[in-house]
Design an enzyme around this catalytic site. Structure first.
Site, short mmCIF file in Angstrom:
data_model
loop_
_atom_site.label_atom_id
_atom_site.label_comp_id
_atom_site.label_asym_id
_atom_site.label_seq_id
_atom_site.Cartn_x
_atom_site.Cartn_y
_atom_site.Cartn_z
N ILE A 1 0.81 -1.22 0.00
CA ILE A 1 0.00 0.00 0.00
C ILE A 1 0.84 1.27 0.00
O ILE A 1 0.29 2.37 -0.12
CB ILE A 1 -0.97 0.04 1.20
CG1 ILE A 1 -0.21 0.08 2.52
CG2 ILE A 1 -1.95 -1.11 1.14
CD1 ILE A 1 -1.05 0.58 3.68
N TYR A 2 2.15 1.16 0.14
CA TYR A 2 2.96 2.37 0.10
C TYR A 2 2.95 2.93 -1.32
O TYR A 2 3.49 2.31 -2.25
CB TYR A 2 4.40 2.09 0.53
CG TYR A 2 4.56 1.71 1.99
CD1 TYR A 2 3.51 1.82 2.89
CD2 TYR A 2 5.78 1.23 2.46
CE1 TYR A 2 3.67 1.47 4.22
CE2 TYR A 2 5.95 0.89 3.79
CZ TYR A 2 4.88 1.00 4.67
OH TYR A 2 5.05 0.64 5.98
#
Length: 340
Positions: A60-61
């Site tokens: 999700i970064y």
């Protein structure tokens, strides 16, 4: 760089690891940083020269961009470093684009391997607890991925004590691999981790991978009593991500850090990081950096140690009243000694 065993495993990791939340610069995490491939290569060069070989990321970064930047930046030297990544938070619009189901985990690992340009992940962690998926399904899937050689070790992140203990019990009951790491928030202004998760880690052989060791940017040395936030503080954009910290606690800790800084000649971030490195169960502390100067400053947290007196000063400044039943248990040290 000191290397430490990760929990009860035989796997050794550097005392400091590098977090890639600043890579990519896309979406909600954009205020953290927007490091692209060329600059990432330079930061990785500095880390490797210092003996820091573990790089932590997540799907999700920046919507996977952080993994992609890391993958490009390590081409040709994958064998020189270790990769940790995470999954389980929502990463798509579909009903199965979230959680720790067999479907979601297999797809997340395959996608991470592609973005990272590698055939294996050294440490794969569940980014958060999934109450919708039975732990037997989760662990059976991770066991399958380990047997396929796609991941080497497994861990969790942001679990409560009963979440982790239940999973370890299931692993032992069925002969599945055990979690050897818990990536957790822990800092001088956030010591809740010590109440239950640290004793659990000691008892069960789970090493701690510390995230946000500077208290969500509060322990950089830029925050001072009675002064506004600095113009460049990331707290302007991301304060809602992290836990609230009472102002009096923050400034009490900063005052103590200032005293220790005067005694040691070290910076406030270096002292805050070194304090964590002396805590029980801590295997590695994840540091981040938007540029070379920040990285070199953080690397200065190793190679020396605070004295017991300085540790005690910081302990006293950062202590808070524990939630029940932990304050009650702490009153009976004869039966419930503190972690050492």
């Amino acid at each position: 760089m000191e290397y430490r065993r990760l929990g009860a495993s035989g796997f050794k990791v550097p005392a400091l690891s590098f977090g890639t939340g600043t890579f990519g610069g896309v979406g909600r995490l954009a205020p953290w940083g927007a490091t692209q491939v060329e600059e990432a290569r330079r930061l990785i060069d500095i880390c490797l020269d210092a003996g820091l070989t573990l790089f932590d990321t997540a799907d999700i970064y920046s919507g996977g961009a952080a993994e992609s930047v890391l993958g490009e930046a390590i081409k040709g030297r994958r064998d020189k470093l270790l990769i940790s990544t995470k999954a389980t938070f929502r990463n798509g619009e579909g009903p199965n684009d979230v959680g720790s189901s067999r479907f979601a985990l297999i797809r997340a690992v395959e996608a991470a391997l592609t973005r990272l340009h590698t055939d294996h992940i050294d440490l794969f962690q569940l980014h958060g607890y999934d109450a919708q998926t039975p732990p037997e399904e989760v662990l059976q899937t991770l066991d399958q991925l380990i047997r396929q050689g796609k991941i080497r070790y497994i861990g969790v992140s942001n679990y409560s004590g009963w979440h982790l203990m239940k999973a370890l019990g299931v692993a032992d009951r069925h002969g599945f691999p055990r979690y050897v790491a818990h990536q957790a928030y822990y800092s001088l202004v956030g010591r809740d981790f010590e109440w239950e998760l640290m004793p659990l880690g000691i008892d069960q052989g789970v090493g701690t991978v510390v995230w946000s060791p500077l208290g969500w940017g509060r322990l950089t040395g830029k925050l001072r009593r009675g002064q506004p936030l600095p113009a460049q503080s990331r707290l302007h954009e991301t304060a809602d991500f992290g836990p609230p910290v009472p102002e009096e606690l923050l400034y009490r800790v900063v005052d103590a850090l200032d005293e220790v800084a005067a005694e040691t000649g070290k910076s406030i971030p270096q002292i805050a990081l070194n304090w964590l490195l002396q805590r029980p169960t801590v295997a590695t502390v994840v540091i981040g950096a938007r540029n070379e100067d920040q990285l070199r400053q953080n690397l200065g947290a190793v190679g020396w140690n605070l004295t017991p007196e300085q540790v005690a000063k910081l302990d006293a400044a950062s202590v808070t009243t524990r939630a029940y039943p932990y304050w009650h248990q702490a009153g009976f040290a004869e039966r419930n000694p503190p972690p050492v």
